[in-house]
Design a protein around this motif. Structure first.
Motif, PDB file in Angstrom:
ATOM      1  N   MET A 271       0.833  -1.209   0.000  1.00  0.00           N
ATOM      2  CA  MET A 271       0.000   0.000   0.000  1.00  0.00           C
ATOM      3  C   MET A 271       0.863   1.253   0.000  1.00  0.00           C
ATOM      4  SD  MET A 271      -3.105  -1.205   2.520  1.00  0.00           S
ATOM      5  CE  MET A 271      -4.275   0.153   2.324  1.00  0.00           C
ATOM      6  N   ILE A 272       1.954   1.217   0.772  1.00  0.00           N
ATOM      7  CA  ILE A 272       2.847   2.386   0.826  1.00  0.00           C
ATOM      8  C   ILE A 272       3.597   2.525  -0.505  1.00  0.00           C
ATOM      9  CG2 ILE A 272       4.867   3.400   1.966  1.00  0.00           C
ATOM     10  CD1 ILE A 272       4.064   1.843   4.529  1.00  0.00           C
ATOM     11  N   LEU A 273       4.191   1.411  -0.953  1.00  0.00           N
ATOM     12  CA  LEU A 273       5.061   1.443  -2.127  1.00  0.00           C
ATOM     13  C   LEU A 273       4.303   1.759  -3.417  1.00  0.00           C
ATOM     14  CD1 LEU A 273       8.004   0.949  -3.008  1.00  0.00           C
ATOM     15  CD2 LEU A 273       7.409  -1.434  -3.393  1.00  0.00           C
ATOM     16  N   TYR A 274       3.124   1.136  -3.598  1.00  0.00           N
ATOM     17  CA  TYR A 274       2.390   1.307  -4.853  1.00  0.00           C
ATOM     18  C   TYR A 274       1.255   2.313  -4.737  1.00  0.00           C
ATOM     19  CZ  TYR A 274       4.830  -3.071  -5.845  1.00  0.00           C
ATOM     20  OH  TYR A 274       5.781  -4.035  -6.003  1.00  0.00           O
ATOM     21  N   ASN A 275       1.133   2.913  -3.534  1.00  0.00           N
ATOM     22  CA  ASN A 275       0.087   3.921  -3.330  1.00  0.00           C
ATOM     23  C   ASN A 275      -1.312   3.333  -3.547  1.00  0.00           C
ATOM     24  OD1 ASN A 275      -0.345   6.434  -2.425  1.00  0.00           O
ATOM     25  ND2 ASN A 275      -0.065   7.475  -4.384  1.00  0.00           N
TER      26      ASN A 275
END
Length: 305
Positions: A271-275
């Protein structure tokens, strides 16, 4: 309840729903080109390349298809979680019956893997907790567990005048160490752990990553830490880790070793990395979502649209 080819008799503890049972065996972390698979493969690739054993083979072995059905003993007792601990409540877990449950964390496999003689491994899998569903919570998610054990020789071999140093002593438990560990041993294990995890996160999120460590509590590690990274203008917690409780290590048959363990959530990293804005999207069958992650190599930069 019939699950993965086995039958479990129901009793007053059984509370697994049909909806949850339908998720067992989906194994999103093993589905090629799924975002959770991508994160798993990135971590695996990093560990394989970064840590090589004496024979040139990877130091860490990876287990990503262990059954999610575990015993209560594996999920709680082996990890020294007290009988009356809140995390055992029926309200928080999916029990097949009094003795069997869907694992609430990949740590449920730590004891068995150490007991089988392993010193360095990653365990990946789907985990189950009864949670209210919202954009960041879902009752099924995916975790990765890492464990590394050191013998006296391995820990101190590169230290100047290291021959005289010991792993164990009869001392006192403090905020910084367990009663049976020497301060030198704990410092080195902690240093190694933080170095390994900082390298991993820098590899995933990019150079210049700011990291900070927050003291915390887990029943199976001491001292324990949460790792936070500064990403897109805010501090985010990405994993928990610590020096393994020696009692756990000893009971699994590795009493001449000391070790560290960490656990991270694959959804959280993805979720953080790929938004990705909503955890429910990971279960989507929608091609528009899935095809964004079909990339020629696992390190390709992806921005979720």
């Amino acid at each position: 309840v019939e699950l993965l080819g086995k039958v479990y008799p129901q009793d007053d503890y059984s509370n697994v729903t049909e909806k949850i049972l339908s998720k067992v065996g989906k194994n999103l972390h093993n589905k090629k080109h799924h975002p959770l698979w991508l994160i798993k493969e990135q971590v695996k690739d990093h560990f394989y390349k970064q840590y090589v054993g004496r024979r040139g083979t990877p130091l860490f072995s990876v287990y990503d298809s262990l059954s999610p059905v575990v015993t209560v003993q594996q999920n709680f007792d082996s990890l020294l979680i007290p009988q009356n601990h809140a995390s055992r409540r029926k309200e928080d877990n999916y029990y097949l019956n009094r003795d069997h449950m869907l694992r609430a964390h990949t740590s449920a496999h730590q004891w068995d893997l150490i007991h089988s003689g392993l010193d360095a491994f990653l365990a990946v899998g789907d985990v189950y907790r009864r949670d209210t569903i919202d954009s960041t919570h879902y009752p099924v998610f995916h975790q990765m567990e890492g464990v590394r054990l050191f013998s006296c020789h391995e820990l101190f071999s590169n230290i100047k005048d290291g021959e005289g140093l010991q792993l164990f002593e009869q001392g006192h438990r403090t905020a910084h160490k367990q009663e049976c560990h020497t301060m030198e041993a704990v410092r080195l294990v902690e240093f190694n752990l933080k170095q390994v995890l900082t390298k991993l996160m820098t590899h995933i999120f990019g150079d210049g990553l700011q990291v900070r460590w927050v003291d915390c509590y887990f029943p199976f590690t001491h001292p324990s830490f949460e790792m936070e990274i500064y990403f897109q203008g805010e501090w985010m917690e990405v994993l928990g880790c610590g020096v393994m409780e020696q009692q756990l290590v000893n009971s699994a048959g590795a009493q001449d070793k000391i070790g560290w363990a960490f656990g991270l959530g694959l959804e959280r990293l993805a979720m953080i990395l790929y938004n990705i804005p909503d955890i429910r999207l990971f279960w989507s069958e929608d091609e528009r979502f899935l095809k964004q992650f079909i990339v020629p190599h696992i390190w390709q930069k992806i921005k979720f649209q």
